[in-house]
Design a protein around this motif. Structure first.
Motif, PDB file in Angstrom:
ATOM      1  N   SER A   1       0.273  79.339 -14.127  1.00 43.99           N
ATOM      2  CA  SER A   1       0.108  80.541 -14.790  1.00 43.99           C
ATOM      3  C   SER A   1       0.780  81.805 -14.274  1.00 43.99           C
ATOM      4  N   GLN A   2       1.599  81.547 -13.178  1.00 50.22           N
ATOM      5  CA  GLN A   2       2.248  82.597 -12.690  1.00 50.22           C
ATOM      6  C   GLN A   2       1.325  83.630 -11.853  1.00 50.22           C
ATOM      7  N   SER A   3       0.410  83.250 -11.523  1.00 49.39           N
ATOM      8  CA  SER A   3      -0.704  84.160 -10.704  1.00 49.39           C
ATOM      9  C   SER A   3      -0.489  84.182  -9.166  1.00 49.39           C
ATOM     10  N   ALA A   4       0.254  85.217  -8.858  1.00 49.94           N
ATOM     11  CA  ALA A   4       0.504  85.236  -7.500  1.00 49.94           C
ATOM     12  C   ALA A   4      -0.795  85.771  -6.802  1.00 49.94           C
ATOM     13  N   LEU A   5      -1.531  86.512  -7.309  1.00 53.10           N
ATOM     14  CA  LEU A   5      -3.034  86.795  -6.573  1.00 53.10           C
ATOM     15  C   LEU A   5      -3.957  85.693  -6.303  1.00 53.10           C
ATOM     16  N   ALA A   6      -4.131  84.740  -7.465  1.00 50.87           N
ATOM     17  CA  ALA A   6      -4.706  83.725  -7.247  1.00 50.87           C
ATOM     18  C   ALA A   6      -4.007  82.654  -6.460  1.00 50.87           C
TER      19      ALA A   6
ATOM     20  N   VAL B   1      -6.917  76.410   1.055  1.00 52.57           N
ATOM     21  CA  VAL B   1      -6.561  75.403   0.099  1.00 52.57           C
ATOM     22  C   VAL B   1      -5.269  74.687   0.653  1.00 52.57           C
ATOM     23  N   VAL B   2      -5.302  73.434   0.655  1.00 54.99           N
ATOM     24  CA  VAL B   2      -3.943  72.939   0.978  1.00 54.99           C
ATOM     25  C   VAL B   2      -3.086  72.913  -0.240  1.00 54.99           C
ATOM     26  N   VAL B   3      -1.970  73.365   0.140  1.00 51.68           N
ATOM     27  CA  VAL B   3      -0.735  73.784  -0.995  1.00 51.68           C
ATOM     28  C   VAL B   3      -0.019  72.679  -1.480  1.00 51.68           C
ATOM     29  N   ASP B   4       0.418  71.711  -0.568  1.00 52.73           N
ATOM     30  CA  ASP B   4       1.351  70.723  -0.830  1.00 52.73           C
ATOM     31  C   ASP B   4       0.669  69.576  -1.182  1.00 52.73           C
ATOM     32  N   VAL B   5       0.067  69.523  -2.281  1.00 53.09           N
ATOM     33  CA  VAL B   5      -0.540  68.345  -2.884  1.00 53.09           C
ATOM     34  C   VAL B   5       0.231  68.181  -4.181  1.00 53.09           C
ATOM     35  N   GLY B   6       0.357  66.640  -4.500  1.00 51.37           N
ATOM     36  CA  GLY B   6       1.069  66.470  -5.659  1.00 51.37           C
ATOM     37  C   GLY B   6      -0.325  66.287  -6.623  1.00 51.37           C
ATOM     38  N   ASP B   7       0.397  66.110  -7.972  1.00 51.36           N
ATOM     39  CA  ASP B   7      -0.437  65.857  -9.293  1.00 51.36           C
ATOM     40  C   ASP B   7      -0.036  64.467  -9.446  1.00 51.36           C
ATOM     41  N   ARG B   8      -0.564  63.941 -10.364  1.00 47.88           N
ATOM     42  CA  ARG B   8      -0.272  62.491 -10.741  1.00 47.88           C
ATOM     43  C   ARG B   8       1.348  62.135 -10.988  1.00 47.88           C
ATOM     44  N   ASN B   9       1.849  63.162 -11.160  1.00 51.51           N
ATOM     45  CA  ASN B   9       3.256  63.024 -11.424  1.00 51.51           C
ATOM     46  C   ASN B   9       4.144  63.209 -10.176  1.00 51.51           C
ATOM     47  N   GLY B  10       3.429  63.447  -9.108  1.00 48.12           N
ATOM     48  CA  GLY B  10       4.077  63.918  -7.817  1.00 48.12           C
ATOM     49  C   GLY B  10       4.424  65.344  -7.695  1.00 48.12           C
TER      50      GLY B  10
ATOM     51  N   VAL C   1       5.002  83.889  -2.984  1.00 47.02           N
ATOM     52  CA  VAL C   1       3.745  83.433  -2.201  1.00 47.02           C
ATOM     53  C   VAL C   1       3.764  82.053  -1.592  1.00 47.02           C
ATOM     54  N   LEU C   2       4.069  80.855  -2.535  1.00 47.30           N
ATOM     55  CA  LEU C   2       4.127  79.482  -2.219  1.00 47.30           C
ATOM     56  C   LEU C   2       5.415  79.039  -1.024  1.00 47.30           C
ATOM     57  N   LEU C   3       6.440  80.120  -1.103  1.00 47.37           N
ATOM     58  CA  LEU C   3       7.292  79.979  -0.331  1.00 47.37           C
ATOM     59  C   LEU C   3       6.795  80.215   1.119  1.00 47.37           C
ATOM     60  N   ALA C   4       6.081  81.342   1.254  1.00 51.84           N
ATOM     61  CA  ALA C   4       5.688  81.969   2.288  1.00 51.84           C
ATOM     62  C   ALA C   4       4.597  81.054   2.921  1.00 51.84           C
ATOM     63  N   ALA C   5       3.872  80.257   2.399  1.00 53.94           N
ATOM     64  CA  ALA C   5       3.086  79.045   2.694  1.00 53.94           C
ATOM     65  C   ALA C   5       3.728  77.847   3.377  1.00 53.94           C
ATOM     66  N   GLY C   6       5.048  77.945   3.217  1.00 51.75           N
ATOM     67  CA  GLY C   6       5.955  76.810   3.978  1.00 51.75           C
ATOM     68  C   GLY C   6       5.866  75.514   3.073  1.00 51.75           C
ATOM     69  N   VAL C   7       5.728  75.614   2.058  1.00 47.72           N
ATOM     70  CA  VAL C   7       6.190  74.337   1.215  1.00 47.72           C
ATOM     71  C   VAL C   7       7.315  73.726   1.537  1.00 47.72           C
ATOM     72  N   ASP C   8       7.710  72.501   1.299  1.00 48.63           N
ATOM     73  CA  ASP C   8       8.813  71.713   1.398  1.00 48.63           C
ATOM     74  C   ASP C   8       9.790  71.637   0.194  1.00 48.63           C
TER      75      ASP C   8
END
Length: 97
Positions: free
Chosen positions: A10-15, A24-33, A52-59
């Motif tokens: 949704s491109q909602s940085a606030l959400a 909430v755990v950020v780096d969780v895959g959906d059914r397609n990974g 925002v996601l980059l700041a959370a440290g995702v790989d």
């Protein structure tokens, strides 16, 4: 799909930021990974959600079920300046499993 995936699509940085603050755990895959960062790159309209996601440290190198990483997708899909933003996450930092 998780709430973080929905925020990314949704491109909602606030959400996304509120979910991160809530723990909430950020780096969780959906059914397609696909992880939220992949969805943010794929659905890209504004840089804020991706940042925002980059700041959370995702790989940035973690591949989905098709072997495509968010970094590779950014290089293919986004203009060069934005691809540089998408690649700016610290390598080796992960959130979640």
């Amino acid at each position: 799909m998780t709430l973080v995936h929905f925020a990314a699509q949704s491109q909602s940085a606030l959400a996304a930021e509120l979910l991160l603050v809530a723990g909430v755990v950020v780096d969780v895959g959906d059914r397609n990974g696909n992880r939220a960062r992949f969805d943010a790159v794929f659905s890209y309209r504004v840089a804020a959600t991706l940042q925002v996601l980059l700041a959370a440290g995702v790989d940035p190198e973690r591949q989905n079920a098709k072997g495509v990483s968010p970094r590779a997708l950014a290089d293919l899909r986004l203009r060069p300046a934005l691809a540089a933003v998408a690649r700016s996450a610290a390598v080796g930092t992960r959130c979640g499993p």
